[in-house]
Design an enzyme around this catalytic site. Sequence first.
Site, PDB file in Angstrom:
ATOM      1  N   GLY A 209      18.402  -2.280  28.634  1.00  0.00           N
ATOM      2  CA  GLY A 209      19.378  -1.772  29.576  1.00  0.00           C
ATOM      3  C   GLY A 209      19.524  -2.715  30.745  1.00  0.00           C
ATOM      4  O   GLY A 209      19.146  -3.886  30.680  1.00  0.00           O
ATOM      5  N   HIS A 210      20.058  -2.196  31.847  1.00  0.00           N
ATOM      6  CA  HIS A 210      20.321  -3.012  33.030  1.00  0.00           C
ATOM      7  C   HIS A 210      19.388  -2.684  34.183  1.00  0.00           C
ATOM      8  O   HIS A 210      19.638  -3.095  35.313  1.00  0.00           O
ATOM      9  CB  HIS A 210      21.777  -2.832  33.478  1.00  0.00           C
ATOM     10  CG  HIS A 210      22.779  -3.333  32.484  1.00  0.00           C
ATOM     11  ND1 HIS A 210      24.147  -3.197  32.668  1.00  0.00           N
ATOM     12  CD2 HIS A 210      22.623  -3.982  31.295  1.00  0.00           C
ATOM     13  CE1 HIS A 210      24.784  -3.731  31.632  1.00  0.00           C
ATOM     14  NE2 HIS A 210      23.880  -4.200  30.795  1.00  0.00           N
TER      15      HIS A 210
END
Length: 291
Positions: A209-210
């Site tokens: 993810g980020h």
Amino acid sequence: MVLFLGLQAFKEAWEMACSFRARTRIVIPAGYNFLVHPVDFGGPCKSKVTLDILGTIVAPEDPAAWKGLNRRKWLYFHGVKHLTLEGGGTVNGMGWLWWAQSCKINKTNPCRNAPTAITFHKCKDLKVKNLKVVCGQKMHIAFTNCLRVLTFRLIVTSPAVSPNTDGIHISASHGVNIKDSVVRTGDDCISIVSNSSRIKIRNIVCGPGHGISIGSLGKSNSSSLVRDVMVDGAFLSNTDNGVRIKTWQGGSGNATNITFQNIFMENVSNPIIIDQYYCDAQMPCANQVWY
């Protein structure tokens, strides 16, 4: 086995539970998959309602099921006090066709809205615990304009390639506690935006993810205030970012009293990043710095 849980039946069960003055419980039984079309769970309720998800709630696979409806929402809870979602079951957004249509996957596609799997809007004294939320069409869980939220023992997952699939999104909400959860998606594991405060995040596993983000803030010259955020205890692995604050040029406001501590990272590209030139747009953003 897939059972079609008719909208009318689901609405009638909700309205009945909501109208009782004693504590009530709606049970989604174990061992079954229930196909549920976009549905609105509105308050206020006379009682404290628990939605006990033991089985699996599945969204329609075809985005055409949203024709004529609000494409931003699938399961929409609003104006409810003392609501609990629990049970150990699964909420499956069936997001694959939505992702394939995204302009972030194919730049020739038009950029259109996609549903958040579970939205809580203007809910108070809310508990969400012991659930799996998978393959969200866009965001998985969103708290907007909520007050006093407790969330724990969640597993939120989508493939790393899924676009805009934030795990848990917090907007204009206050007193939100998230702990003891695993979030693995294609976008921010947790995102905090627009006038939120008193946010506590503990013991989170994040990645891919980020990362964990405050923002983006200030898009389209707007004003945002985010304050009193504590992230204490997180393990991030294989993420683009670790902990991040991101703002658009032209916006106003501030992010204050932000604490990130006891954060462990492995294979994270940008462990700590404060980005005041954030630009998530198809065309480059014009430089608005004045000298």
